[in-house]
Design an enzyme around this catalytic site. Structure first.
Site, mmCIF file in Angstrom:
data_model
loop_
_atom_site.group_PDB
_atom_site.id
_atom_site.type_symbol
_atom_site.label_atom_id
_atom_site.label_comp_id
_atom_site.label_asym_id
_atom_site.label_seq_id
_atom_site.Cartn_x
_atom_site.Cartn_y
_atom_site.Cartn_z
ATOM 1 N N GLY A 11 0.826 -1.208 0.000
ATOM 2 C CA GLY A 11 0.000 0.000 0.000
ATOM 3 C C GLY A 11 0.855 1.251 0.000
ATOM 4 N N LEU A 13 1.214 3.707 2.171
ATOM 5 C CA LEU A 13 1.973 3.951 3.397
ATOM 6 C C LEU A 13 3.072 2.913 3.559
ATOM 7 C CD1 LEU A 13 2.590 5.387 6.003
ATOM 8 C CD2 LEU A 13 0.711 4.125 7.112
ATOM 9 N N ASP A 40 -1.439 -13.594 4.897
ATOM 10 C CA ASP A 40 -2.858 -13.439 5.209
ATOM 11 C C ASP A 40 -2.964 -13.167 6.701
ATOM 12 O OD1 ASP A 40 -5.547 -13.635 5.727
ATOM 13 O OD2 ASP A 40 -5.779 -15.685 5.003
ATOM 14 N N ALA A 62 -4.794 -3.450 5.901
ATOM 15 C CA ALA A 62 -6.139 -3.000 6.243
ATOM 16 C C ALA A 62 -7.082 -3.183 5.063
ATOM 17 C CB ALA A 62 -6.136 -1.530 6.661
ATOM 18 N N THR A 64 -9.629 -1.133 3.336
ATOM 19 C CA THR A 64 -9.859 0.309 3.342
ATOM 20 C C THR A 64 -10.963 0.757 2.387
ATOM 21 O OG1 THR A 64 -8.100 0.603 1.709
ATOM 22 C CG2 THR A 64 -7.491 0.806 4.040
ATOM 23 N N TYR A 127 -16.722 0.454 8.197
ATOM 24 C CA TYR A 127 -15.258 0.546 8.202
ATOM 25 C C TYR A 127 -14.758 1.063 9.551
ATOM 26 C CZ TYR A 127 -10.686 2.632 7.196
ATOM 27 O OH TYR A 127 -9.358 3.001 7.236
#
Length: 294
Positions: A11, A13, A40, A62, A64, A127
């Protein structure tokens, strides 16, 4: 030599965290980058094996997809809550320090002043509920942890608001953007460097808010992107949230307070405008010319 593991390493970040580690002098052999295909996080045994042998784990993994979570809450819960619990438990068993990345969505978004680090959680979306559950799991399972809440992220490694605005600036004469939601645009590289400061300076464990200084609306953010790319910011027109309906409720006020940084005498993140100006060349690829004005 500190050994790092980064979950969710693919991702935006996670990618910038790897860059920040390299720039800080950490040998790449001391960093284990775990993308979704590598680990996982819902598999407890796999998580235990992945955590073993590391000194610090940064959990960027995450679910998202905020709107999709409204109809796939169990899937989001598996990653954001069960996955966080698995990582936290594994870190506790091995004495590994944990940085867990969370979100402003754990709050209701109806405040009138910045949310303190210890403000009560009151999520309004699926979320947000799953991320709040993840925070509770980390606090319960791993005392040696920093919960780092961030918001309105953009970076070079994935789709985000800045890239979308840059693309639309080249495609449309005018653009309508929500102007009644307030928050803190935050560059992922700033968050990555802040995480390194927390770990490197052995900051107190607990909750930290890693968002930029200052605040604006999505419309103000969009206009700043246009201006930074040499476009007329007046091409961006403000609308209300009611005029742009989405499945998941968005916090109207997502400004997070930064008292923990001041109390610990650790440098917080810069102002959002300063960071946007610095980040734009790397975040946004060369854009085609904007269409001529009518």
């Amino acid at each position: 030599m500190t050994r790092w593991a980064v979950t969710g390493a693919g991702g935006q970040l996670g990618l910038d965290l790897q860059v920040a580690l390299a720039v800080s002098g950490v040998d790449e052999k001391s960093v284990t980058a775990l993308e979704r295909s590598d680990l996982d996080v819902t598999d407890r045994d796999a998580v235990r094996e992945a955590v073993r042998g590391h000194d610090v784990v940064v959990n960027c993994a995450a679910y998202t997809k905020v709107d999709a979570a409204e109809t796939h809450e169990a899937e989001a819960f598996a990653v954001n809550a069960v996955g966080a619990a698995n990582i936290a438990a594994a870190c506790r068993e091995t004495g590994t320090r944990l940085v867990h990345v969370s979100t402003d969505y754990v709050f209701s978004g109806d405040a009138q002043e910045p949310y303190a680090e210890d403000a009560p959680l009151d999520p309004k979306s699926a979320y947000g509920r799953t991320k709040a559950a993840g925070e509770w799991a980390v606090e319960a399972h791993c005392p040696q942890s920093w919960i780092v809440r961030t918001a309105w992220l953009y970076g070079g490694g994935g789709p985000n608001f800045v890239k979308t605005m840059a693309r639309l600036a080249a495609e449309r004469d005018t653009l309508s953007v929500v102007d009644d939601q307030r928050g803190q645009p935050t560059w992922t590289m700033d968050v990555a460097e802040a995480i390194l400061r927390l770990v490197g300076e052995r900051a107190p464990y607990g909750v930290w808010h890693a968002t930029s200084q200052g605040e604006t609306t999505w419309c103000g953010f969009a206009r700043a992107v246009f201006e930074g790319l040499g476009h007329d910011p007046e091409r961006v027109q403000g609308i209300t949230s009611d005029q742009y309906p989405v499945p998941a409720p968005r916090p109207a006020y997502s400004v997070l307070g930064h008292d923990a940084w001041r109390m610990a005498r650790i440098a917080p993140l810069p102002n959002w405008r300063e960071s946007l100006a610095k980040a734009l060349p790397d975040v946004v690829a060369l854009q085609p010319p904007a269409p001529p004005q009518a």
